[in-house]
Design a protein around this motif. Structure first.
Motif, mmCIF file in Angstrom:
data_model
loop_
_atom_site.group_PDB
_atom_site.id
_atom_site.type_symbol
_atom_site.label_atom_id
_atom_site.label_comp_id
_atom_site.label_asym_id
_atom_site.label_seq_id
_atom_site.Cartn_x
_atom_site.Cartn_y
_atom_site.Cartn_z
ATOM 1 N N ASP A 1 19.576 82.207 -78.118
ATOM 2 C CA ASP A 1 20.419 83.324 -78.567
ATOM 3 C C ASP A 1 21.836 83.227 -78.000
ATOM 4 N N PHE A 2 22.400 82.053 -78.024
ATOM 5 C CA PHE A 2 23.698 81.816 -77.386
ATOM 6 C C PHE A 2 24.730 81.367 -78.423
ATOM 7 N N ALA A 3 25.987 81.593 -78.111
ATOM 8 C CA ALA A 3 27.110 81.028 -78.859
ATOM 9 C C ALA A 3 28.284 80.932 -77.911
ATOM 10 N N TYR A 4 29.067 79.851 -78.029
ATOM 11 C CA TYR A 4 30.291 79.779 -77.222
ATOM 12 C C TYR A 4 31.486 80.135 -78.081
ATOM 13 N N GLN A 5 32.416 80.874 -77.461
ATOM 14 C CA GLN A 5 33.529 81.489 -78.170
ATOM 15 C C GLN A 5 34.826 81.216 -77.408
ATOM 16 N N ALA A 6 35.889 80.857 -78.167
ATOM 17 C CA ALA A 6 37.174 80.574 -77.520
ATOM 18 C C ALA A 6 38.249 80.465 -78.579
ATOM 19 N N THR A 7 39.478 80.293 -78.140
ATOM 20 C CA THR A 7 40.535 79.808 -79.015
ATOM 21 C C THR A 7 40.628 78.306 -78.815
ATOM 22 N N THR A 8 41.166 77.634 -79.814
ATOM 23 C CA THR A 8 41.231 76.168 -79.754
ATOM 24 C C THR A 8 41.956 75.687 -78.503
ATOM 25 N N THR A 9 43.128 76.234 -78.223
ATOM 26 C CA THR A 9 43.898 75.733 -77.077
ATOM 27 C C THR A 9 43.255 76.119 -75.748
ATOM 28 N N ASP A 10 42.712 77.338 -75.629
ATOM 29 C CA ASP A 10 42.035 77.706 -74.384
ATOM 30 C C ASP A 10 40.847 76.792 -74.122
ATOM 31 N N PHE A 11 40.107 76.497 -75.183
ATOM 32 C CA PHE A 11 38.921 75.661 -75.033
ATOM 33 C C PHE A 11 39.287 74.259 -74.568
ATOM 34 N N TRP A 12 40.194 73.610 -75.274
ATOM 35 C CA TRP A 12 40.510 72.224 -74.939
ATOM 36 C C TRP A 12 41.309 72.108 -73.643
ATOM 37 N N ARG A 13 42.045 73.156 -73.285
ATOM 38 C CA ARG A 13 42.725 73.135 -71.981
ATOM 39 C C ARG A 13 41.749 73.322 -70.831
ATOM 40 N N SER A 14 40.567 73.878 -71.121
ATOM 41 C CA SER A 14 39.561 74.069 -70.074
ATOM 42 C C SER A 14 38.718 72.818 -69.836
ATOM 43 N N MET A 15 38.971 71.751 -70.592
ATOM 44 C CA MET A 15 38.182 70.528 -70.443
ATOM 45 C C MET A 15 38.531 69.849 -69.122
ATOM 46 N N LYS A 16 37.584 69.844 -68.206
ATOM 47 C CA LYS A 16 37.812 69.316 -66.859
ATOM 48 C C LYS A 16 37.558 67.820 -66.770
ATOM 49 N N ALA A 17 36.584 67.319 -67.532
ATOM 50 C CA ALA A 17 36.234 65.896 -67.432
ATOM 51 C C ALA A 17 35.591 65.437 -68.732
ATOM 52 N N VAL A 18 35.803 64.163 -69.072
ATOM 53 C CA VAL A 18 35.122 63.546 -70.204
ATOM 54 C C VAL A 18 34.258 62.406 -69.692
ATOM 55 N N HIS B 1 32.991 61.838 -86.479
ATOM 56 C CA HIS B 1 33.759 62.189 -85.281
ATOM 57 C C HIS B 1 33.028 61.641 -84.071
ATOM 58 N N GLY B 2 33.699 60.803 -83.313
ATOM 59 C CA GLY B 2 33.113 60.264 -82.103
ATOM 60 C C GLY B 2 33.586 61.052 -80.896
ATOM 61 N N CYS B 3 32.749 61.102 -79.886
ATOM 62 C CA CYS B 3 33.152 61.732 -78.627
ATOM 63 C C CYS B 3 32.128 61.409 -77.549
ATOM 64 N N PRO B 4 32.537 61.525 -76.290
ATOM 65 C CA PRO B 4 31.601 61.445 -75.180
ATOM 66 C C PRO B 4 31.109 62.844 -74.831
ATOM 67 N N SER B 5 30.185 62.949 -73.905
ATOM 68 C CA SER B 5 29.893 64.241 -73.307
ATOM 69 C C SER B 5 31.139 64.714 -72.558
ATOM 70 N N ALA B 6 31.300 66.032 -72.431
ATOM 71 C CA ALA B 6 32.485 66.554 -71.757
ATOM 72 C C ALA B 6 32.146 67.851 -71.041
ATOM 73 N N LEU B 7 32.914 68.130 -69.977
ATOM 74 C CA LEU B 7 32.724 69.322 -69.157
ATOM 75 C C LEU B 7 33.864 70.297 -69.385
ATOM 76 N N PHE B 8 33.520 71.555 -69.692
ATOM 77 C CA PHE B 8 34.495 72.623 -69.908
ATOM 78 C C PHE B 8 34.220 73.744 -68.913
ATOM 79 N N GLU B 9 35.278 74.299 -68.349
ATOM 80 C CA GLU B 9 35.130 75.325 -67.325
ATOM 81 C C GLU B 9 35.289 76.735 -67.893
ATOM 82 N N GLN B 10 34.373 77.607 -67.514
ATOM 83 C CA GLN B 10 34.463 79.056 -67.726
ATOM 84 C C GLN B 10 34.749 79.430 -69.185
ATOM 85 N N VAL B 11 33.825 79.028 -70.046
ATOM 86 C CA VAL B 11 33.893 79.358 -71.469
ATOM 87 C C VAL B 11 33.025 80.581 -71.728
ATOM 88 N N ASN B 12 33.495 81.465 -72.600
ATOM 89 C CA ASN B 12 32.764 82.698 -72.886
ATOM 90 C C ASN B 12 31.510 82.421 -73.704
#
Length: 515
Positions: A450-467, A494-505
């Motif tokens: 019962d989860f969903a993550y919510q953000a704005t595009t720039t807030d989300f990608w600026r919160s990316m701490k590590a790839v 679309h290719g991507c690695p796993s990534a870490l994002f900080e403090q997402v709603n």
């Protein structure tokens, strides 16, 4: 660099396509367009075969096999576009279609002039590519495989899932496409291409007979520009995934509901690819940034004045547009304007540095050569700017996925795509996943739901701490990206690695629905 001859090593263009009067029709259309005074004309012949199979609980539930065949002529006359298409494969008909395209251009030019004028159509220069052939990277054409073998494999896989405790139903599908294109223009470019793609999927459903509640779990195997060998294990561990799905599903049925709040997220590439598609892929299409899609699927917050300025994400964010990636769904040798496909930066060190272009936009905005993003999904549609394989690049010596969550005290690990929502400017969004695992003190602590993550595009990608590193990278994607009016559908990876994002709603979707 143009595609190399090795792109087609060991494979041949379908003889049924080569038997068509490709060059004669092109010559008839282009010669007539020249006689009528065009500054540019191109001819495109397409043969697109699509087939699908559906099984419900290991039994056939439907199938289809369709073929599109036709040609199109596009011209530039008096600074205006003209376009027409036909299905009569005679030289006389090709010349008449060219005349129709010229008539459309003349009318468009008159209307534009009466309305006060506008930007004249001019195309960015492109080297001439003479008699070039490109074939996508596959081993076994799925259309050479008997239908009984396809449905037999899907039935076998379905039966394995149905035999597991807790699995009530299984849906299985397979979509396959063979796309052939022949292109020629008045500059002298002539290309012949063939690409194969397929989308296999199985979904297991658990139903509570007492309450009617249900949960589902789908395979994570992405659609791919591969052949039948993909279902034999080349590029994906089907046996391993099918064996684990009942376990994942049983755990999800019993999982507790998530507590809403802010979490650190480790997002698997099987989920993150879709966020890239919606918040970066569409947002960096220059036609959207210029407002061309406003009437249908929206514009973009990443407007042209932000090029080279916009802080899209963190310093670790490097995103490329790529029409050349092996097995990519948007991979092709030459686009529908005769441009040799390329790879280029869209975002570098977190800064917006590029867009996806066609020849007209490249010329009008002084961006030099097009990067090969013109595409039409059928012979009856005009080429529009379509998405490349837009991918987040891994860190060269980056961590694996477990190392990413090892430093998280309170977070979620998200796996697999599910539902999504994003606004018309590609800015405010919400995504869910197939599975979410709680992370407690650096360790996975079971699924939540019962989860969903919510953000704005720039807030989300600026919160990316590590790839993550290359070992976590996956090329995923979709068959059904829609755009334009009349609507067109394109496949894109679309290719991507796993990534870490900080403090997402994180929302609790059940609580939100109750409100």
């Amino acid at each position: 660099m143009p595609p190399t001859a090795s792109s087609s090593a060991g494979r041949q263009v379908d003889p049924l396509f080569l038997a068509l009067p490709l060059r004669r029709l092109a010559a008839a259309a282009l010669d007539r367009a020249r006689q009528l005074g065009v500054s540019h004309a191109d001819f495109r012949m397409e043969r697109v075969r699509s087939a699908s199979w559906r099984l419900r609980d290991a039994k056939p539930a439907g199938s289809s096999d369709s073929l599109q065949l036709g040609f199109a002529v596009r011209v530039v006359l008096d600074g205006a576009w003209g376009f027409a298409a036909g299905v009569d494969l005679t030289e006389q008909a090709a010349a008449q279609v060219a005349e129709q395209a010229v008539a459309v251009a003349r009318l468009s030019a008159r209307i534009s002039k009466a309305a006060g004028g506008g930007d004249l159509v001019e195309l960015a220069d492109e080297p001439v590519h003479q008699d070039a052939t490109w074939i996508s990277a596959y081993e076994i054409n799925p259309f050479d495989v008997p239908d009984a073998e396809k449905t037999g494999l899907l039935a076998d896989w379905s039966s394995r899932l149905l035999a597991a405790d807790g699995v009530s139903h299984v849906d299985a599908t397979l979509l396959t496409v063979q796309e052939n294109k022949f292109y020629a223009d008045t500059a002298g470019t002539m290309t012949t291409q063939q690409r194969i793609r397929l989308l296999p999927s199985l979904e297991a459903v658990a139903v509570d007979d007492r309450t009617g509640a249900f949960e589902s779990m789908r395979t994570l195997a992405p659609p791919a520009g591969r052949g039948w060998e993909y279902l034999g294990g080349t590029g994906w561990d089907w046996a391993g995934e099918l064996a684990r799905i009942p376990e994942y599903l049983a755990e999800k049925v019993k999982a507790p509901s998530v507590q809403p709040g802010r979490y650190d997220l480790v997002i698997d590439p099987t989920n993150l690819w879709l966020t890239i598609h919606e918040s970066i892929g569409h947002a960096t299409e220059l036609d959207r940034a210029l407002g061309y899609e406003a009437a249908y699927a929206g514009t973009s917050f990443a407007t042209f004045d932000q090029l080279g300025v916009l802080r899209y994400g963190s310093d670790s964010m490097h995103v490329t547009g790529d029409r050349t990636a092996e097995h990519g769904l948007a991979t092709i040798g030459y686009d529908d304007e005769g441009v040799a496909t390329q790879s280029w930066d869209l975002i570098r060190d977190g800064i917006l540095t590029g867009y996806q272009l066609d020849r007209r936009m490249a010329k009008s905005k002084g961006l030099g050569r097009s990067n090969g993003c013109a595409f039409a999904d059928s012979p009856g549609h005009v080429p529009v700017q379509r998405m490349a394989n837009v991918s987040l690049q891994p860190a060269a010596a980056g961590p694996d996925t477990a190392e990413l969550w090892a430093g998280v005290e309170n977070g979620l690990y998200l796996v697999g795509d599910r539902s999504w929502s994003i606004d018309m400017q590609r800015y405010n969004f919400q995504f869910t996943a197939q599975r979410a695992y709680a992370i407690k003190n650096g360790e996975l602590a079971g699924q939540v739901k019962d989860f969903a993550y919510q953000a704005t595009t720039t807030d989300f990608w600026r919160s990316m701490k590590a790839v993550g590193g290359p070992q976590t990278y996956l090329l995923a994607g979709a068959f059904n990206c829609g755009k334009a009016q009349p609507g067109q559908i394109a496949a894109v990876s679309h290719g991507c690695p796993s990534a870490l994002f900080e403090q997402v709603n994180i929302l609790n979707t059940q609580q939100e629905a109750a409100h």
